[in-house]
Design an enzyme around this catalytic site. Structure first.
Site, PDB file in Angstrom:
ATOM      1  CB  SER A 179      -0.906   0.028   1.238  1.00 41.33           C
ATOM      2  OG  SER A 179      -1.616   1.256   1.326  1.00 41.33           O
ATOM      3  CE1 TYR A 192      -4.316  -2.351   5.003  1.00 43.47           C
ATOM      4  CE2 TYR A 192      -3.681  -0.113   4.386  1.00 43.47           C
ATOM      5  CZ  TYR A 192      -4.037  -1.405   4.032  1.00 43.47           C
ATOM      6  OH  TYR A 192      -4.096  -1.750   2.692  1.00 43.47           O
TER       7      TYR A 192
END
Length: 287
Positions: A179, A192
């Protein structure tokens, strides 16, 4: 459905449970490959995690169009998984779908062994399963949530790689979805962000270790992408502006991300290992 439907952000909406259901999203994410297949994965056996919806579904359908047979794992979204299986079979692929929590080693072992039995081996592994939790205050993140995020986003990748590698030969490929927040962080996604940074490190370390075996390991780091994880993670007033801050003024669609996975999985990426591609709508990483 066009990308203009999410220009400036998608309509406000939310879902109560992660990882969310693609069948309930408005507009529906675009997973459809844009071009006819050219056989770039003809005869390949591809395992993909988190492929019931979102980026994983787009990868599965694209790989099927390029000639691969597909085994994919999903948590519990049966309706979405059945649709992914239908779409891949419509492309001519042999398909096996496996339900369960890949943070559990027993689930991974069952998935890998059954996939090998059904497909006859493994040529490509795409780790894509993920979860995220929005929390603006690190003091409000419980140890249980932190562990759960890492169990899905890091442990499942490690377990899949560990148990697939004995069946992977020279010329095989591993592609890890990471990501943009692994590089930039996100104040609302602390655990995250940390977990995706860990998968970048995992990708780079394994690429060096496995090069002598002829197994390539790379990553894809999307920016904001319109997937079920978004309405299942963010409140409505955040969803309707999701992706609007990108240089393109919108989030990406899953079929804009999947070609990066294809490039790294097939022979087009034969001189790539330890690298991360960045389909993110214009964010500059490392510049």
């Amino acid at each position: 459905m066009s990308r203009e439907d999410i220009q400036g952000g998608p309509p406000a909406q939310e879902q109560p449970v992660q990882p969310g259901h693609e069948s309930e999203m408005t507009p529906a994410p675009d997973y459809t490959p844009r071009f006819p297949g050219s056989g770039r994965l003809k005869g390949k056996r591809c395992l993909i995690t988190g492929a019931d919806s979102g980026i994983g579904r787009a990868v599965a359908v694209l790989f099927a169009r390029e000639g691969a047979d597909i085994a994919f794992a999903y948590l519990d979204e049966d309706e979405d998984a059945q649709e992914t299986q239908r779409l891949c079979e419509a492309e001519g692929a042999q398909v096996y779908a496996h339900k369960g929590d890949l943070g559990e080693e027993a689930t991974v072992l069952s998935f890998v062994q059954t996939a090998i039995d059904r497909l006859g081996g493994i040529d490509v592994l795409v780790n894509n399963a993920g979860e995220q939790h929005v929390e603006g205050d690190v003091e409000e993140i419980s140890a249980e949530q932190f562990d759960r995020t890492f169990k899905t986003n890091v442990r499942s990748y490690f377990l899949m790689i560990r148990h697939c590698l004995p069946h992977m030969d020279e010329g095989c490929a591993i592609v890890n979805t990471v990501s943009l927040v692994a590089y930039r962080g996100s104040p609302a996604l602390v655990d995250y962000s940390a977990s995706r940074a860990a998968t970048v490190g995992l990708t780079r370390a394994l690429a060096q270790q496995l090069a002598k075996r002829g197994v390539r390991v790379n990553g894809v780091a999307p920016g904001p992408v319109w997937t079920p994880l978004i309405p299942a993670s963010f409140p409505k007033d955040r969803v309707d502006e999701f992706g609007a801050s990108t240089k393109m003024g919108r989030p990406g669609m899953p079929n804009e991300i999947a070609p990066s996975h294809l490039f790294l999985a097939c022979e087009d990426g034969s001189f790539m290992t330890g690298q991360v591609l960045h389909p993110n709508g214009g964010a500059i990483v490392g510049g």
